[in-house]
Design a protein around this motif. Sequence first.
Motif, PDB file in Angstrom:
ATOM      1  N   GLU A 150       0.905  -1.160  -0.029  1.00 42.21           N
ATOM      2  CA  GLU A 150      -0.064   0.034   0.104  1.00 42.21           C
ATOM      3  C   GLU A 150       0.802   1.201  -0.177  1.00 42.21           C
ATOM      4  O   GLU A 150       0.388   2.114  -0.475  1.00 42.21           O
ATOM      5  CB  GLU A 150      -0.748   0.088   1.251  1.00 42.21           C
ATOM      6  N   ALA A 151       2.122   1.087   0.355  1.00 39.81           N
ATOM      7  CA  ALA A 151       2.722   2.472   0.225  1.00 39.81           C
ATOM      8  C   ALA A 151       3.314   2.505  -1.136  1.00 39.81           C
ATOM      9  O   ALA A 151       3.734   3.949  -1.228  1.00 39.81           O
ATOM     10  CB  ALA A 151       4.312   1.834   1.276  1.00 39.81           C
ATOM     11  N   SER A 152       3.075   1.904  -1.975  1.00 40.55           N
ATOM     12  CA  SER A 152       3.223   2.346  -3.438  1.00 40.55           C
ATOM     13  C   SER A 152       1.889   2.455  -4.230  1.00 40.55           C
ATOM     14  O   SER A 152       1.644   2.628  -5.205  1.00 40.55           O
ATOM     15  CB  SER A 152       3.997   1.240  -4.278  1.00 40.55           C
ATOM     16  N   ASP A 153       0.786   2.620  -3.251  1.00 47.75           N
ATOM     17  CA  ASP A 153      -0.523   2.964  -4.000  1.00 47.75           C
ATOM     18  C   ASP A 153      -0.874   4.400  -3.735  1.00 47.75           C
ATOM     19  O   ASP A 153      -1.177   4.793  -2.786  1.00 47.75           O
ATOM     20  CB  ASP A 153      -1.702   2.198  -3.150  1.00 47.75           C
ATOM     21  N   PRO A 154      -0.993   4.990  -4.894  1.00 51.17           N
ATOM     22  CA  PRO A 154      -1.278   6.638  -4.822  1.00 51.17           C
ATOM     23  C   PRO A 154      -2.720   6.975  -4.350  1.00 51.17           C
ATOM     24  O   PRO A 154      -2.970   8.075  -4.122  1.00 51.17           O
ATOM     25  CB  PRO A 154      -0.840   7.013  -6.311  1.00 51.17           C
ATOM     26  N   TYR A 155      -3.450   6.070  -4.569  1.00 49.58           N
ATOM     27  CA  TYR A 155      -4.948   6.157  -4.242  1.00 49.58           C
ATOM     28  C   TYR A 155      -5.031   6.214  -2.546  1.00 49.58           C
ATOM     29  O   TYR A 155      -5.646   7.180  -1.878  1.00 49.58           O
ATOM     30  CB  TYR A 155      -5.833   5.114  -4.590  1.00 49.58           C
ATOM     31  N   ILE A 156      -4.193   5.344  -1.833  1.00 50.02           N
ATOM     32  CA  ILE A 156      -4.093   5.608  -0.408  1.00 50.02           C
ATOM     33  C   ILE A 156      -3.082   6.598   0.067  1.00 50.02           C
ATOM     34  O   ILE A 156      -3.380   7.201   0.944  1.00 50.02           O
ATOM     35  CB  ILE A 156      -3.638   4.212   0.000  1.00 50.02           C
ATOM     36  N   ASN A 157      -1.838   6.731  -0.712  1.00 51.15           N
ATOM     37  CA  ASN A 157      -1.018   7.594  -0.234  1.00 51.15           C
ATOM     38  C   ASN A 157      -0.694   8.660  -1.554  1.00 51.15           C
ATOM     39  O   ASN A 157       0.388   8.622  -2.108  1.00 51.15           O
ATOM     40  CB  ASN A 157       0.234   7.297   0.174  1.00 51.15           C
ATOM     41  N   GLY A 310      11.665   1.826   3.843  1.00 48.92           N
ATOM     42  CA  GLY A 310      11.794   2.507   2.886  1.00 48.92           C
ATOM     43  C   GLY A 310      13.225   3.247   3.261  1.00 48.92           C
ATOM     44  O   GLY A 310      13.422   4.008   2.432  1.00 48.92           O
ATOM     45  N   ASP A 311      13.427   3.328   4.669  1.00 46.99           N
ATOM     46  CA  ASP A 311      14.827   3.987   4.882  1.00 46.99           C
ATOM     47  C   ASP A 311      15.576   3.340   5.867  1.00 46.99           C
ATOM     48  O   ASP A 311      15.744   3.188   6.859  1.00 46.99           O
ATOM     49  CB  ASP A 311      14.259   5.277   6.018  1.00 46.99           C
ATOM     50  N   PRO A 312      16.208   2.130   5.132  1.00 46.89           N
ATOM     51  CA  PRO A 312      17.123   1.054   5.880  1.00 46.89           C
ATOM     52  C   PRO A 312      18.109   1.809   6.549  1.00 46.89           C
ATOM     53  O   PRO A 312      18.920   1.016   7.597  1.00 46.89           O
ATOM     54  CB  PRO A 312      17.741   0.111   4.631  1.00 46.89           C
ATOM     55  N   ASP A 313      18.572   2.793   5.991  1.00 48.45           N
ATOM     56  CA  ASP A 313      20.009   3.478   6.853  1.00 48.45           C
ATOM     57  C   ASP A 313      19.478   4.012   8.281  1.00 48.45           C
ATOM     58  O   ASP A 313      20.083   4.421   8.875  1.00 48.45           O
ATOM     59  CB  ASP A 313      20.471   4.542   5.998  1.00 48.45           C
ATOM     60  N   ALA A 314      18.303   4.353   8.268  1.00 49.71           N
ATOM     61  CA  ALA A 314      17.734   5.000   9.494  1.00 49.71           C
ATOM     62  C   ALA A 314      17.819   3.735  10.900  1.00 49.71           C
ATOM     63  O   ALA A 314      17.747   2.659  10.609  1.00 49.71           O
ATOM     64  CB  ALA A 314      16.331   5.379   9.535  1.00 49.71           C
ATOM     65  N   ASP A 315      18.142   4.256  12.027  1.00 49.83           N
ATOM     66  CA  ASP A 315      18.213   3.337  13.238  1.00 49.83           C
ATOM     67  C   ASP A 315      16.523   3.363  13.726  1.00 49.83           C
ATOM     68  O   ASP A 315      15.875   4.120  13.747  1.00 49.83           O
ATOM     69  CB  ASP A 315      18.965   3.937  14.219  1.00 49.83           C
ATOM     70  N   PHE A 316      16.162   2.214  14.215  1.00 46.99           N
ATOM     71  CA  PHE A 316      14.987   2.017  14.868  1.00 46.99           C
ATOM     72  C   PHE A 316      15.496   1.880  16.278  1.00 46.99           C
ATOM     73  O   PHE A 316      15.879   0.857  16.710  1.00 46.99           O
ATOM     74  CB  PHE A 316      13.927   0.977  14.264  1.00 46.99           C
ATOM     75  N   GLY A 317      14.714   2.864  17.170  1.00 46.93           N
ATOM     76  CA  GLY A 317      15.039   2.946  18.489  1.00 46.93           C
ATOM     77  C   GLY A 317      14.167   2.927  19.441  1.00 46.93           C
ATOM     78  O   GLY A 317      12.942   2.617  18.961  1.00 46.93           O
ATOM     79  N   VAL A 318      14.221   3.162  20.706  1.00 44.05           N
ATOM     80  CA  VAL A 318      13.467   3.320  21.649  1.00 44.05           C
ATOM     81  C   VAL A 318      12.368   4.334  21.373  1.00 44.05           C
ATOM     82  O   VAL A 318      11.122   4.121  21.639  1.00 44.05           O
ATOM     83  CB  VAL A 318      14.142   3.699  23.116  1.00 44.05           C
ATOM     84  N   VAL A 319      12.938   5.393  20.942  1.00 44.35           N
ATOM     85  CA  VAL A 319      11.739   6.608  20.613  1.00 44.35           C
ATOM     86  C   VAL A 319      10.759   6.171  19.531  1.00 44.35           C
ATOM     87  O   VAL A 319       9.572   6.447  19.682  1.00 44.35           O
ATOM     88  CB  VAL A 319      12.265   7.830  19.815  1.00 44.35           C
ATOM     89  N   ASP A 320      11.220   5.348  18.687  1.00 44.89           N
ATOM     90  CA  ASP A 320      10.265   4.665  17.547  1.00 44.89           C
ATOM     91  C   ASP A 320       9.273   3.635  18.254  1.00 44.89           C
ATOM     92  O   ASP A 320       7.864   3.916  18.094  1.00 44.89           O
ATOM     93  CB  ASP A 320      10.802   4.144  16.625  1.00 44.89           C
ATOM     94  N   ARG A 436      12.340   6.386  -4.753  1.00 53.68           N
ATOM     95  CA  ARG A 436      12.724   5.075  -4.673  1.00 53.68           C
ATOM     96  C   ARG A 436      12.931   4.371  -6.035  1.00 53.68           C
ATOM     97  O   ARG A 436      12.823   5.023  -7.100  1.00 53.68           O
ATOM     98  CB  ARG A 436      11.661   4.236  -3.818  1.00 53.68           C
ATOM     99  N   GLU A 437      13.288   3.081  -5.856  1.00 49.37           N
ATOM    100  CA  GLU A 437      13.625   2.535  -7.317  1.00 49.37           C
ATOM    101  C   GLU A 437      12.525   2.338  -8.061  1.00 49.37           C
ATOM    102  O   GLU A 437      12.629   2.183  -9.417  1.00 49.37           O
ATOM    103  CB  GLU A 437      14.399   1.163  -7.006  1.00 49.37           C
ATOM    104  N   ASN A 438      11.388   2.190  -7.809  1.00 52.07           N
ATOM    105  CA  ASN A 438      10.214   2.224  -8.513  1.00 52.07           C
ATOM    106  C   ASN A 438       9.706   3.438  -8.897  1.00 52.07           C
ATOM    107  O   ASN A 438       8.597   3.713  -9.473  1.00 52.07           O
ATOM    108  CB  ASN A 438       9.100   1.689  -7.682  1.00 52.07           C
TER     109      ASN A 438
END
Length: 783
Positions: A150-157, A310-320, A436-438
């Motif tokens: 759904e992240a690639s669906d322009p109707y939803i996003n 979508g952002d693999p270089d970002a850290d997923f941490g306690v704040v998330d 993104r690549e698409n």
Amino acid sequence: MITRILGTPRWRARYSLILLSFPFIGYGALQRQTIIYNESRKGGAPPGWEVDKRKDVILKPSDASEPDLETAENGRSWFGDDNSPAWAMFSSSFASAGASISSIKWSNIGDNITEFIMPDWAKALPGFVTKLQLELEMAPGSLADEIWQEASDPYINPEIVRSARVRIGKEICQEEQNFQDRRKEYVTLALARYLGISEGEIDPEDVPTIAMCGSGGGLRALVAGTGSYLSAQEAGLFDCVTYTAGVSGSCWLQALFHSSLAGQDHERLVEHLKRRLGVHIAFPPAALNLLTSAPTNKFLLSGFVEKLKGDPDADFGVVDAYGMLLAARLLVPRGELGVDARDLKLSNQRAFVDDGANPLPIYTAVRHEIPLDEVKTIKEEIEGAASPETKELAKQESWFQWFEFTPYEFWCEELDAGIPTWSLGRKFQNGTDVPRENGLMLPELRVPQLLGIFGSAFCATLSHYYKEIRPIVKGIAMLNGVDDLIEERNDDLIKVHPIDPASIPNFCLGLEGRLPPSCPKNIFQSSHLQLMDAGMSNNLPIYPLLRPGRDIDLIVAFDASADIKTENWLSVADGYAKQRGVKGWPIGLGWPKEDATRAQTRQELELAQASSPQEAAGRVAEAREQQRENANSTEAAVVAGQHTSPDEADLGYCTVWIGTTEERSSSPSSPTSKRLDPEADWELLTPDGIAVIYFPFLPNPKVEGVDPNTSDFMSTWNFVYTPEQIDKVVALARANFEEGKEQTRRCVRAVYERKRNARLMREEKEMVERWRRRMERGGDHFG
């Protein structure tokens, strides 16, 4: 002694926050010891690993090598054909946490110890974790796969097909300018009702621009602020407001007000809080149930999946994780079924403000910058001291850079740059977004992630953490030496964040030379911006309200900070106003100190301009240490019925200051602004500066059973409020507003009359000038 300390109510609250956060905070640490894969879904064990048939998992022996976290030796994907290292690390750590808990033989541990470190609800975590793990794997048909599709669906996003650019310039964006025009139409009618004036008598040019702001303070600020805003709404004042601004808990207030849950009604918001705050945000069964059951699982996890994929270089941490927990409590209605996906995007709040029907909300966060180390010369590094020239250079680079979020734009005044809010979360390079690549963009960063950023006070430095417990440490004789040792290393502690702030893509990459020269160099080099609770800098969101183009005439500040007197957040804004040449800000406002001389006041204003993080943090530390010693002085004066006058040291329930544009000179002898007598409204007619109305959250004898200084449940660290406690906090906020309600109305009337008189004088002057020019062109007919 330690047992007695942890046995106190306030310390139990803080300790419980740490304990209940363990299931999420501990994942990152546990994954380093044991990595477990689900054999039935992943198809075999890596070389040198064992299969535990009883648990259907693969266990890593101590002498085995680490597997490739992305693909197994046989080429099959270990994480659902996912090529994201961030996703792989997260998936493995979830499995590790569940197996680690279930593998412990609790029967061999004493009952008392077992129940203390692992209550009954925690023993059920493996089942929840396993279910969540299955949903988060990217296998076809899984929840995570559905979200990513759904992240690639322009109707939803729809924003994913829109291209965004970095806007560089000092002015406010065009959308906000349009909002100002439309909001003035509503405020003109509301002001007539509020002041009891005929609508036809009010010229739109005379309508003052009023801002209302709330402080940080966690759920205390959220609940108390809602009570204060509700009182302002009922009095008719809120409808006269053009901007609201928040820090931490007050940001949560704004997000809920502009959602389907509150429907732009503060009374409805109070009822929502009473239904949702009775369970701790970090209570795993409740939280994990929402994360593993439809429809709330997709609602809460969408932003999380989009960020990791979508952002693999970002850290997923306690704040998330914290943001997801907050959203599970705050953004989910009672019954947990009627979630509205429109509440997940900040830009969707335009629907409530585009036509001017509601004030524009301003959300805040800060970035920690330490410039002094970057500008020191080699000689200064060796000598350990900075020259006056170096300190002056450091002043050009702020320690805390303020970022503001509105439904229209994500912006930093110190960078003179920003991006559309709907483009938050995507990458930028050279001022343009990167697809993104698409060929599509990432969807807008979700509100749960933003809630975590807005309220991430736990991302403080080690120095801030220590200052919270220093009074207790100093009270233990055997620890006096430890206190001295830690204080000697404060310059080092101020640079360390034990919990990393949240990160979002940096829109400044490639813009060096196009942004102001004062911008720190690393802002152009870091792939991500690390943002945290703005209360680390100032617990009142004054700074964005002073931004050029907003032209605020009057600020109503509701301060529910835990340290309202000693931190003196209003006075901290003096340095900001002086540094940026803000005209009309009332110098010297805030909580006065006893026997303070004018020379001392000027000296404090100079100190308000921090030239380094060490200097700024030192002042914050001193204030916090004094807070516990002075916390009850204000309470005693109020309970005794001593309503303060302008000459007394403490402030009352409502205090007004007024500035003048003449005070913004370079002369060191600029006078402090006058604190007005509650009955002397005529004094407002003379100065032409900004008026500030200040409502500190004080105890009130009219509301028994609740005291911001002594009521345990009002600690910033408390995350559970019963309906009865919410009623008490709201009642206290409403009682305090009632104390200053009429003084506020008179102040608004005076500012309106001041603008009206200025307009009439200007029109009269213009009329005389036009008459003079006509006479010059036509000659003197009476000569």
